[in-house]
Design a protein around this motif. Structure first.
Motif, mmCIF file in Angstrom:
data_model
loop_
_atom_site.group_PDB
_atom_site.id
_atom_site.type_symbol
_atom_site.label_atom_id
_atom_site.label_comp_id
_atom_site.label_asym_id
_atom_site.label_seq_id
_atom_site.Cartn_x
_atom_site.Cartn_y
_atom_site.Cartn_z
ATOM 1 N N ALA A 215 0.830 -1.214 0.000
ATOM 2 C CA ALA A 215 0.000 0.000 0.000
ATOM 3 C C ALA A 215 0.856 1.252 0.000
ATOM 4 N N TRP A 216 1.975 1.224 0.719
ATOM 5 C CA TRP A 216 2.800 2.421 0.873
ATOM 6 C C TRP A 216 3.741 2.646 -0.300
ATOM 7 N N THR A 217 4.241 1.564 -0.900
ATOM 8 C CA THR A 217 5.233 1.699 -1.971
ATOM 9 C C THR A 217 4.673 1.498 -3.366
ATOM 10 N N GLU A 218 3.504 0.818 -3.461
ATOM 11 C CA GLU A 218 2.907 0.452 -4.745
ATOM 12 C C GLU A 218 3.796 -0.507 -5.535
ATOM 13 N N ALA A 219 4.687 -1.211 -4.863
ATOM 14 C CA ALA A 219 5.483 -2.247 -5.502
ATOM 15 C C ALA A 219 4.586 -3.445 -5.810
ATOM 16 N N SER A 220 5.076 -4.359 -6.657
ATOM 17 C CA SER A 220 4.236 -5.481 -7.069
ATOM 18 C C SER A 220 4.352 -6.683 -6.149
ATOM 19 N N THR A 221 5.427 -6.763 -5.353
ATOM 20 C CA THR A 221 5.584 -7.862 -4.399
ATOM 21 C C THR A 221 6.096 -7.305 -3.075
ATOM 22 N N ILE A 222 5.882 -8.060 -2.000
ATOM 23 C CA ILE A 222 6.346 -7.610 -0.683
ATOM 24 C C ILE A 222 7.869 -7.503 -0.627
ATOM 25 N N GLN A 224 9.980 -6.774 -2.997
ATOM 26 C CA GLN A 224 10.340 -5.559 -3.717
ATOM 27 C C GLN A 224 9.971 -4.320 -2.904
ATOM 28 N N ALA A 225 8.842 -4.380 -2.214
ATOM 29 C CA ALA A 225 8.414 -3.247 -1.392
ATOM 30 C C ALA A 225 9.393 -2.985 -0.259
ATOM 31 N N LEU A 226 9.969 -4.046 0.314
ATOM 32 C CA LEU A 226 10.936 -3.868 1.395
ATOM 33 C C LEU A 226 12.189 -3.152 0.893
ATOM 34 N N VAL A 227 12.626 -3.484 -0.319
ATOM 35 C CA VAL A 227 13.751 -2.762 -0.927
ATOM 36 C C VAL A 227 13.387 -1.286 -1.107
ATOM 37 N N SER A 228 12.169 -1.041 -1.582
ATOM 38 C CA SER A 228 11.715 0.333 -1.783
ATOM 39 C C SER A 228 11.696 1.119 -0.477
ATOM 40 N N ILE A 229 11.268 0.468 0.609
ATOM 41 C CA ILE A 229 11.227 1.139 1.910
ATOM 42 C C ILE A 229 12.624 1.550 2.351
ATOM 43 N N LEU A 230 13.609 0.661 2.202
ATOM 44 C CA LEU A 230 14.973 1.007 2.597
ATOM 45 C C LEU A 230 15.562 2.104 1.726
ATOM 46 N N LEU A 231 15.172 2.129 0.457
ATOM 47 C CA LEU A 231 15.658 3.186 -0.431
ATOM 48 C C LEU A 231 15.012 4.532 -0.112
ATOM 49 N N ARG A 232 13.736 4.512 0.254
ATOM 50 C CA ARG A 232 13.025 5.757 0.558
ATOM 51 C C ARG A 232 13.365 6.293 1.945
#
Length: 356
Positions: A215-222, A224-232
Motif C-alpha cells: 500500500a505504501w510503496t505500490e510495488a508489485s511484491t512484498i 520488492q516493497a521492502l527494498v523500496s522502503i529502505l531506499l526511501r
C-alpha cells in the motif's frame, strides 16, 4: 508452552532468562494508543441486519501502544507511555491496568472532560479472525498537552522510543526530541495514516503489517516493497513485515562494503521460504548472505534477508489473534535492547506472540 495466541494484555511471558541470562533493565518510551477493548466472541461473523448472541464477552486494556508496552513490561523492561485519556470510567480502567502491569503512566494526559478511546472487537470463532471498530478519544491529544519538562523527563535515560503511528502531531514532537538525543526510534507501520510519512523519516527500525508495504510503496511484491522502503528511508537499519501464520520477512541494511553479487530479491525470498518450510515445527529463522538485492524497476540495496517462521497452531488451540502483532513488536523492542542477533530476535518474537 507457546500454544495459544491471545491478547498480549492477558499473557504473561516469563522467558527472558532462557534467552538472555542478564536481561536488560532499559527504559522504553512509547507514544500512541491505549484504550479499552470490548471483545465479543461469536460463532460466526454476522450478516447485515442480523441479530446474534455473543458466546462470551471480555473487557480489557487495548490499543497498539498499550499492548506493546505491556508486553515490554512483562519481558522485564521499564516502559513509559505517552498518550491521553479522559477522567471517565474507561480512562481510569486504562490507567489502573497499565500501572498494574508495570507501565509508567505518569506521562499520560488526563482530560477532565470528554471520553477515553475504546474499541469494539468481534472475534469470529469460525474464521479465527477479529474485526475492530475503534472510537477515538475526545478531545484528541495535541502537542501542547505535553509540556517540555514532561517530554524531557519521559525521554531521560530512554534506550529506545516506539510509535504506533497514532497521535501523529504529538508523536512528531517526541520523535524530533528523540533524534536530538540520539535515541533510536522504532515505528509500527500498521497501515498508511495521516502524518505517518513524516514520522517514518525519523525511524531506525520499522515493523509493518502484511498490507502496509504494498500500500505504501505500490510495488508489485512484498520483497520488492521492502527494498523500496529502505531506499526511501535511508535511516532505516531494518524493516520487518509480519505475515501472520506465514511468519515474517526482514530486510537488514548492510553498511559495510557493498557485495559484488547481485541477487533478485523475489527469487531469494522464495528460496529461503522453501528452505524454512523444511525446518522443524517450532519458530525458526533462515538468513541469506549479504548481497546486492535487486528489485526490478525499483533499485538495489546492499543487505541481508531473513525469513522467520511462526508456530503452527491447531485451530482447536487458537483463542484469538488480538494483540499478537503488538506482542511481536514488544519482543522486537526487547531484542534490540538485549542486542540479540536478527536470527535470535525473530525466533524470540515468534515465541512471544504465540504464548499462551
Amino acid at each position: 508452552s507457546w500454544r495459544k495466541i491471545r491478547a498480549c494484555r492477558n499473557s504473561r511471558p516469563t522467558i527472558c532468562s532462557s534467552h538472555n541470562p542478564n536481561p536488560p533493565n532499559d527504559v522504553v518510551v512509547g507514544c500512541g494508543a491505549a484504550s479499552v477493548d470490548f471483545l465479543a466472541t461469536v460463532a460466526a461473523y454476522p450478516k447485515p441486519d442480523d441479530k446474534i448472541r455473543s458466546i462470551k464477552l471480555k473487557v480489557q486494556g487495548g490499543g497498539n501502544a498499550g499492548n506493546a508496552l505491556t508486553c515490554v513490561a512483562r519481558l522485564g523492561l521499564k516502559p513509559r507511555v505517552i498518550t491521553k485519556v479522559a477522567d471517565d470510567s474507561q480512562g481510569r480502567s486504562i490507567l489502573d491496568e497499565l500501572q498494574a502491569d508495570g507501565v509508567d503512566t505518569s506521562f499520560i494526559v488526563v482530560s477532565k472532560e470528554g471520553t477515553s478511546p475504546f474499541t469494539y472487537i468481534i472475534v469470529d470463532n469460525e474464521t479465527k479472525t477479529r474485526t475492530c471498530i475503534h472510537t477515538p478519544g475526545y478531545p484528541p491529544m495535541i502537542p501542547e498537552d505535553l509540556s517540555e519538562s514532561s517530554l524531557l523527563s519521559a525521554l531521560n535515560g530512554a534506550r529506545i522510543v516506539y510509535f504506533d503511528g497514532r497521535l501523529y502531531e504529538t508523536a512528531f514532537v517526541v520523535a524530533q526530541e528523540a533524534v536530538r538525543k540520539n535515541i533510536p526510534i522504532l515505528i509500527d507501520a500498521e497501515r498508511p495514516r495521516e502524518g505517518l510519512d513524516d514520522l517514518l523519516k525519523f525511524a531506525n527500525y520499522v515493523v509493518c503489517s502484511a498490507k502496509f508495504p504494498l500500500a505504501w510503496t505500490e510495488a508489485s511484491t512484498i520483497p520488492q516493497a521492502l527494498v523500496s522502503i529502505l531506499l526511501r528511508l535511508p535511516n532505516i537499519r531494518f524493516v520487518i513485515v509480519t505475515l501472520g501464520k506465514e511468519g515474517c520477512i526482514m530486510l537488514e541494511r548492510n553498511l559495510d562494503a557493498s557485495s559484488t553479487e547481485e541477487v533478485d530479491i523475489d527469487s531469494l525470498v522464495e528460496s529461503l521460504k522453501t528452505t524454512s518450510s523444511e525446518s522443524v515445527s517450532h519458530p525458526t529463522c533462515i538468513s541469506s548472505s549479504v548481497a546486492t538485492l535487486k528489485a526490478e524497476g525499483i533499485g538495489t540495496v546492499n543487505g541481508r534477508v531473513y525469513v522467520g517462521t511462526a508456530e503452527s497452531i491447531p485451530p482447536s488451540e487458537l483463542i484469538d489473534t488480538t494483540g499478537a502483532g503488538d506482542a511481536f513488536i514488544g519482543a522486537v523492542i526487547y531484542a534490540i535492547c538485549a542486542n540479540f542477533s536478527p536470527e535470535t530476535m525473530l525466533s524470540f518474537a515468534a515465541n512471544v506472540l504465540g504464548f499462551g
